[in-house]
Design a protein around this motif. Structure first.
Motif, mmCIF file in Angstrom:
data_model
loop_
_atom_site.group_PDB
_atom_site.id
_atom_site.type_symbol
_atom_site.label_atom_id
_atom_site.label_comp_id
_atom_site.label_asym_id
_atom_site.label_seq_id
_atom_site.Cartn_x
_atom_site.Cartn_y
_atom_site.Cartn_z
ATOM 1 N N GLY A 7 52.695 40.976 30.008
ATOM 2 C CA GLY A 7 53.875 40.232 29.551
ATOM 3 C C GLY A 7 54.951 41.211 29.135
ATOM 4 N N ALA A 11 56.255 39.931 23.901
ATOM 5 C CA ALA A 11 55.564 38.684 24.266
ATOM 6 C C ALA A 11 54.402 38.376 23.320
ATOM 7 C CB ALA A 11 55.055 38.768 25.706
ATOM 8 N N GLU A 111 48.504 36.387 31.348
ATOM 9 C CA GLU A 111 49.960 36.567 31.300
ATOM 10 C C GLU A 111 50.509 35.767 30.129
ATOM 11 O OE1 GLU A 111 52.202 34.427 34.220
ATOM 12 O OE2 GLU A 111 54.090 35.232 33.480
ATOM 13 N N ARG A 113 53.634 34.222 28.762
ATOM 14 C CA ARG A 113 54.977 33.896 29.270
ATOM 15 C C ARG A 113 55.912 33.494 28.126
ATOM 16 N NH1 ARG A 113 55.459 30.642 34.744
ATOM 17 N NH2 ARG A 113 54.531 32.573 35.457
ATOM 18 N N ASP A 115 60.388 33.227 27.108
ATOM 19 C CA ASP A 115 61.712 33.399 27.728
ATOM 20 C C ASP A 115 62.491 34.534 27.051
ATOM 21 O OD1 ASP A 115 63.548 32.391 25.709
ATOM 22 O OD2 ASP A 115 62.619 30.452 26.071
ATOM 23 N N TYR A 176 61.028 43.622 34.605
ATOM 24 C CA TYR A 176 61.259 42.718 35.744
ATOM 25 C C TYR A 176 61.181 43.458 37.077
ATOM 26 C CZ TYR A 176 62.003 39.053 32.487
ATOM 27 O OH TYR A 176 61.782 38.145 31.498
ATOM 28 N N SER A 180 56.671 42.933 36.555
ATOM 29 C CA SER A 180 56.455 41.515 36.881
ATOM 30 C C SER A 180 55.815 41.298 38.268
ATOM 31 C CB SER A 180 57.748 40.707 36.723
ATOM 32 O OG SER A 180 58.698 41.113 37.654
ATOM 33 N N ILE A 183 52.222 40.072 38.380
ATOM 34 C CA ILE A 183 51.826 38.663 38.202
ATOM 35 C C ILE A 183 51.351 38.123 39.558
ATOM 36 C CG2 ILE A 183 52.680 36.349 37.624
ATOM 37 C CD1 ILE A 183 54.657 37.784 35.675
ATOM 38 N N THR A 194 47.842 32.057 33.062
ATOM 39 C CA THR A 194 49.116 32.115 32.347
ATOM 40 C C THR A 194 49.038 31.259 31.089
ATOM 41 O OG1 THR A 194 50.314 32.518 34.385
ATOM 42 C CG2 THR A 194 51.592 31.653 32.554
ATOM 43 N N ASP A 196 51.237 30.022 27.505
ATOM 44 C CA ASP A 196 52.566 29.901 26.915
ATOM 45 C C ASP A 196 52.619 30.775 25.659
ATOM 46 O OD1 ASP A 196 54.928 29.205 25.764
ATOM 47 O OD2 ASP A 196 54.400 27.100 25.386
#
Ligand code: AMP
Length: 219
Positions: A7, A11, A111, A113, A115, A176, A180, A183, A194, A196
Motif C-alpha cells: 500500500g 496506508a 493490499e 487501499r 485514497d 504509483y 502499484s 497489485i 484487498t 479497505d
C-alpha cells in the motif's frame, strides 16, 4: 505464514504489522526501518541512502534486496511480514527467489487501499515512538498528555524527515509508477487480498485477520 503488506505511504502498513507481531508472533521486516537505522548509525550504506530517502525516491533494488536476504536467514518465528518491500517488480521477483531458497512460501499479499487525500492527512499528522515504534496520529491517536508512550513509557516522540509535503508528493509518485503494478502482479498470481484501509484501525485489523485465517485454513 509469510505475508506482504502492500500500500502507499500512510496506508497503515506499519500499524497493522505491529499488531500482527503481537498477536501472531510474526517478524516485521520493514525496509524503511532498516534504512533509517542504517542512516542513524552513520554507516556507509546509511550515507548513500540518506539523500535519496529525504527526497522520497526509492533506493536501489540491490540495497533493499541485500537487506532482506540477510534477515531471511535469521530466525523465522511465526513468519515474516514484509512491510514496504517489495516496491518494484524486480524486488518482487527477487523475493520469490529468496523465499524459494529458504524453502519458504509467500502465503498472502494484503493490499491496504486508501485514497490520496486521506494519505496526505494521515502522513502530515503522523508521529512515532523512537523507542518502540508505536505509531501515533495527532487527530485520531494523539501522543498522551503526560508525554509518555502508551506502550513503553518513552518520551522520545519522532516525526519522520520525509513526512513533508514535497517528499510525500514524490513518495506517492514513486508508489504509483513503480509499486502499484505489484497489485496486478500478485492478483495474477492469485495471492492478492484487498482490504479497505480507511476504516478504524481495529476494523482493518479484523479484515486482515480474517484474510489470514482463510488463507491458513486453505479456504
Ligand atoms: P517507508 O518507511 O517504507 O515509507 O520507506 C521510507 C523510504 O525508504 C522510502 O521513501 C524509500 O526512499 C526507502 N525505501 C524503503 N523501502 C524501500 C524499498 N523496498 N525499495 C526502495 N526504497 C525503499
Amino acid at each position: 505464514m509469510n505475508i506482504i503488506l502492500l500500500g502507499p505511504p500512510g496506508a497503515g502498513k506499519g500499524t497493522q504489522a505491529h499488531h500482527l507481531v503481537e498477536t501472531r508472533d510474526m517478524i516485521q521486516l520493514s525496509t524503511g526501518d532498516m534504512l533509517r537505522e542504517a542512516k542513524d548509525s552513520g554507516s556507509e550504506m546509511g550515507r548513500i541512502v540518506a539523500d535519496v530517502m529525504a527526497r522520497g525516491d526509492l533506493v536501489t533494488d540491490e540495497i533493499v534486496i541485500g537487506l532482506i536476504r540477510e534477515r531471511l536467514q535469521g530466525e523465522k518465528r511465526g513468519g515474516f511480514i514484509f512491510d514496504g518491500f517489495p516496491r518494484t517488480l524486480a524486488q518482487a521477483d527477487a523475493l520469490a527467489d529468496l523465499l524459494e531458497e529458504q524453502d519458504e512460501t509467500l502465503d498472502a499479499v494484503i493490499e491496504l487501499r486508501v485514497d490520496d487525500e486521506a494519505l496526505v492527512e494521515r502522513i502530515t499528522a503522523r508521529s512515532t515512538c523512537g523507542a518502540c515504534g508505536e505509531v501515533y496520529n495527532d487527530i485520531t491517536k494523539p501522543w498522551p498528555a503526560d508525554g509518555k508512550c502508551v506502550k513503553c513509557g518513552s518520551t522520545d516522540i519522532r516525526r519522520r524527515a520525509d513526512d513533508t509535503a514535497d517528499a510525500l508528493r514524490n513518495r506517492l509518485m514513486e508508489y504509483y509508477k513503480k509499486t502499484s503494478p505489484l497489485i496486478g502482479y500478485y492478483y495474477a498470481h492469485g495471492q492478492l487480498t484487498t482490504v479497505d484501509g480507511l476504516g478504524e484501525i481495529e476494523a482493518v485489523q479484523t479484515a486482515i485477520e480474517g484474510a489470514l485465517d482463510r488463507e491458513g485454513s486453505g479456504a
